[in-house]
Design a protein around this motif. Structure first.
Motif, mmCIF file in Angstrom:
data_model
loop_
_atom_site.group_PDB
_atom_site.id
_atom_site.type_symbol
_atom_site.label_atom_id
_atom_site.label_comp_id
_atom_site.label_asym_id
_atom_site.label_seq_id
_atom_site.Cartn_x
_atom_site.Cartn_y
_atom_site.Cartn_z
ATOM 1 N N HIS A 1 0.823 -1.208 0.000
ATOM 2 C CA HIS A 1 0.000 0.000 0.000
ATOM 3 C C HIS A 1 0.858 1.258 0.000
ATOM 4 O O HIS A 1 0.351 2.347 0.260
ATOM 5 C CB HIS A 1 -0.938 0.007 1.221
ATOM 6 C CG HIS A 1 -2.202 -0.753 0.996
ATOM 7 N ND1 HIS A 1 -3.227 -0.287 0.194
ATOM 8 C CD2 HIS A 1 -2.614 -1.964 1.448
ATOM 9 C CE1 HIS A 1 -4.213 -1.158 0.177
ATOM 10 N NE2 HIS A 1 -3.864 -2.194 0.915
ATOM 11 N N TYR B 1 -16.665 0.221 4.825
ATOM 12 C CA TYR B 1 -16.008 -0.125 3.571
ATOM 13 C C TYR B 1 -17.056 -0.166 2.462
ATOM 14 O O TYR B 1 -18.238 -0.400 2.728
ATOM 15 C CB TYR B 1 -15.327 -1.502 3.658
ATOM 16 C CG TYR B 1 -14.046 -1.497 4.453
ATOM 17 C CD1 TYR B 1 -12.812 -1.415 3.817
ATOM 18 C CD2 TYR B 1 -14.078 -1.570 5.838
ATOM 19 C CE1 TYR B 1 -11.630 -1.408 4.561
ATOM 20 C CE2 TYR B 1 -12.911 -1.562 6.580
ATOM 21 C CZ TYR B 1 -11.683 -1.477 5.930
ATOM 22 O OH TYR B 1 -10.535 -1.457 6.663
ATOM 23 N N ALA C 1 -12.942 -2.494 -3.818
ATOM 24 C CA ALA C 1 -11.893 -3.523 -3.909
ATOM 25 C C ALA C 1 -12.317 -4.717 -4.752
ATOM 26 O O ALA C 1 -11.466 -5.512 -5.174
ATOM 27 C CB ALA C 1 -11.502 -3.991 -2.511
ATOM 28 N N GLU D 1 -6.306 0.710 -4.943
ATOM 29 C CA GLU D 1 -6.164 -0.393 -4.005
ATOM 30 C C GLU D 1 -4.675 -0.730 -3.886
ATOM 31 O O GLU D 1 -3.830 -0.073 -4.492
ATOM 32 C CB GLU D 1 -6.952 -1.598 -4.506
ATOM 33 C CG GLU D 1 -8.445 -1.351 -4.606
ATOM 34 C CD GLU D 1 -9.105 -1.100 -3.261
ATOM 35 O OE1 GLU D 1 -8.677 -1.704 -2.261
ATOM 36 O OE2 GLU D 1 -10.045 -0.291 -3.201
ATOM 37 N N ASN E 1 -3.962 -5.315 -6.451
ATOM 38 C CA ASN E 1 -5.356 -5.217 -6.879
ATOM 39 C C ASN E 1 -5.619 -3.855 -7.508
ATOM 40 O O ASN E 1 -6.616 -3.209 -7.227
ATOM 41 C CB ASN E 1 -6.276 -5.446 -5.674
ATOM 42 C CG ASN E 1 -7.736 -5.636 -6.068
ATOM 43 O OD1 ASN E 1 -8.052 -5.887 -7.231
ATOM 44 N ND2 ASN E 1 -8.627 -5.491 -5.103
ATOM 45 N N ASN E 2 -4.692 -3.414 -8.368
ATOM 46 C CA ASN E 2 -4.841 -2.113 -9.024
ATOM 47 C C ASN E 2 -5.779 -2.241 -10.220
ATOM 48 O O ASN E 2 -5.491 -2.980 -11.152
ATOM 49 C CB ASN E 2 -3.471 -1.600 -9.474
ATOM 50 C CG ASN E 2 -3.557 -0.218 -10.100
ATOM 51 O OD1 ASN E 2 -4.029 -0.070 -11.221
ATOM 52 N ND2 ASN E 2 -3.089 0.779 -9.366
#
Length: 567
Positions: A37, A250, A254, A286, A290-291
């Motif tokens: 991250h 959340y 994602a 993300e 997980n882009n």
């Protein structure tokens, strides 16, 4: 969004050549890190901008130079054993290195395939970073359940590039443990806000690279389950999570990438609609693994623009894990031999517990055993985050372990027991017991016989009315057990009532009658209160920050019906 992120990240790059963080991007910690991250996440965005003709940074020489420095940074911050450190914890961490590999492999593939010679030196540096990770991935371990699949995906993605058979063999070792998911799609950690998507994307890539299509069935199950775990506002249900997203806010962002990939793979209109829905919440990147844009550019074959969209359900009653053999599994624990001890993780004993999800347009209800809160509700903007019960018997929060449904009534129950420990039989006493000092912690407490075992039974019955929910809570006939029912409300609303005592710091006591909780035009009424003891909080109970709490104090025996009316 990616171009804006690129611009902002460029301003955060460390440009002092004397700094050990030279080339890294300063994150929210105030330093630059090589974790998933941090700087690698920004590298993913920069690469996506450089190779995308639609970007204002396409083939930008200044960005290319900054990217080169960032590639040097992750090489410099990589430990001698090939790992990186998370930074907040987890040092020289194989699983956190696995998270980074999950995205850096894609970065390398995108750069290596791009027809622009000037990116090739950076691609070589990125490949060197990946090559250095191989020994750690071949030998490294994990902490949590999802870490296994993160490492397995890293091994698979490294195999895709380096074609070393030992990478594939190590991945098979992890997969041999079996997959920890219920038939309804719930992973061990029950983390709808974070780790579902982590496991899903990891096993997608593992299944793809290793030609294991059966792994994708787990991903499908979880993605189908998630359709029913979203509140009307787009907030994900985190009321029963076993991880750090528990009770936090959340959304579905994602899940964009995995819904897109699986929608394309299965030609599934429901997954395509969920991809659109998840994409509407994307505001920031993300983790590097997980882009979204990286995946869109690297897998153009996953184009779902022409795929039909299904209508997402907004009226349903869904009971998850109703047939899962949770009790059968829990009864086998003593035979395993770990004695309920595991380092740096939890046993996650609530795995597979049933969950009731009810949705009616802008109304959303969750009923759940095995959690601190057994009921939550959304009514427009009103958030009743939970109702929980604490007693002085155990003492602490009650986690109901039974759930049944009879003629539209949801029933929760628990029988708690608490006894006393007798003297250890002579034949089990250690040598230290005869010494001048006999430490308590050296005594074999497991051999103490139980005496004076006491039980205490509590039940809850929940029923839906036309515009309200009734919640009947009853105890057995044991006398004088202090009990506290707590209604947990969002901090954004206002609580009012004629006999509502403000105890400060967002805490209230509803002594009698009813109270109203209001957020803009939406309201609920909660009734009725009681103040049968004066304790402000019961032992071993905890109230997380950032919420408002309305307490009702009861003393056993009791049989009380509360009403939550939607106004």
């Amino acid at each position: 969004m990616n171009d804006d992120l690129t611009e902002a990240a460029l301003r955060q790059q460390v440009l002092d050549p004397l700094s050990k963080y030279y080339g890294g991007i300063i994150d929210e910690t105030g330093i630059a890190r090589a974790s998933h991250h941090s700087t690698p996440m920004y590298i993913a965005g920069w690469v996506a901008a450089l190779v995308n003709p639609d970007s204002r940074y396409y083939h930008d020489q200044a960005l290319l130079a900054s990217l080169d420095k960032a590639a040097d940074f992750i090489l410099n911050r990589q430990h001698a054993d090939g790992t990186v450190s998370l930074g907040s914890t987890n040092f020289n961490s194989p699983p956190d290195t696995g998270f980074v590999i999950g995205g850096v492999t894609q970065i390398y593939q995108l750069l290596a395939a791009h027809d622009w010679a000037e990116v090739l030196p950076i691609a070589a540096k990125v490949k060197l970073f990946l090559e250095r990770t191989i020994p750690a991935m071949l030998t490294g371990g994990c902490h949590t359940p999802n870490h296994r699949w993160v490492i397995t995906a890293a091994l698979s993605l490294l195999y895709e590039i380096f074609q070393l058979p030992e990478l594939k063999a190590r991945a098979e070792e992890w997969l041999a443990e079996g997959l920890d998911i219920t038939a309804d799609g719930e992973w061990t950690e029950r983390s709808n806000g974070i780790y579902n998507a982590v496991s899903d994307i990891a096993l997608y890539h593992t299944g793809r690279v290793m030609n294991r299509p059966e792994l994708l069935e787990c991903v499908r199950c979880n993605l189908r389950m998630m359709v029913y775990l979203i509140h009307p506002s787009g907030e994900v249900v985190t009321d029963y999570s076993g991880r750090q997203d528990f009770g936090q806010t959340y959304n579905m962002a994602a899940y964009y990438t995995i819904y897109r990939l699986m929608a394309a793979y299965d030609k599934d209109p429901l997954f395509a609609a969920m991809c659109d829905y998840a994409g509407s919440f994307i505001k920031r990147p993300e983790g590097v693994n997980n882009n979204p844009l990286l995946h869109v550019l690297l897998y153009p074959e996953a184009d779902i623009s022409d795929l039909e969209r299904a209508k997402l359900p907004d009226h349903y009653v869904r009971i998850l894990n109703q047939q899962h053999p949770i009790n059968e599994h829990l009864n086998q624990i003593d035979d395993v031999g770990h004695h309920m001890k595991i380092q740096h993780s939890s046993m996650h004993l609530a795995f597979g517990a049933p969950i009731v999800r009810i949705r009616e347009l802008d109304k959303s209800v969750t009923i759940m055993p095995q959690t601190p809160s057994f009921f939550s509700l959304r009514h427009g903007k009103v958030r009743l985050l939970g109702i929980k019960l604490a007693t002085s018997f155990s003492p602490g929060i009650v986690k109901f372990n039974q759930l049944s449904v009879e003629e539209g009534v949801y029933k929760l129950g628990i029988t708690m027991d608490k006894g006393y420990n007798g003297p250890i039989p002579q034949q089990h006493l250690p040598v230290s017991a005869k010494s001048s000092v006999s430490p308590w912690y050296l005594l074999p407490h497991q051999h103490r016989p139980m005496t004076h075992l006491q039980t205490h039974e509590l039940q809850v019955e929940i029923k839906q009315g036309a515009s309200d929910w009734t919640i009947r809570i009853s105890s057995d006939q044991r006398e004088d057990v202090f009990t506290q029912v707590t209604f947990i409300l969002g901090s954004e609303g206002a609580a009012s009532g004629s006999d509502l005592q403000d105890a400060g710091e967002g805490k209230y006591f509803l002594k009698s009658g009813s109270m109203t909780y209001t957020v803009d035009e939406d309201r609920i009424e909660i009734s009725s209160g009681a103040y049968e003891h004066l304790l402000p909080i019961l032992r071993e109970d905890q109230h997380p920050a950032g919420c408002q709490y309305v307490h009702v104090n009861l003393v056993t025996p009791f049989d009380r019906t509360f009403t939550v009316r939607l106004l």
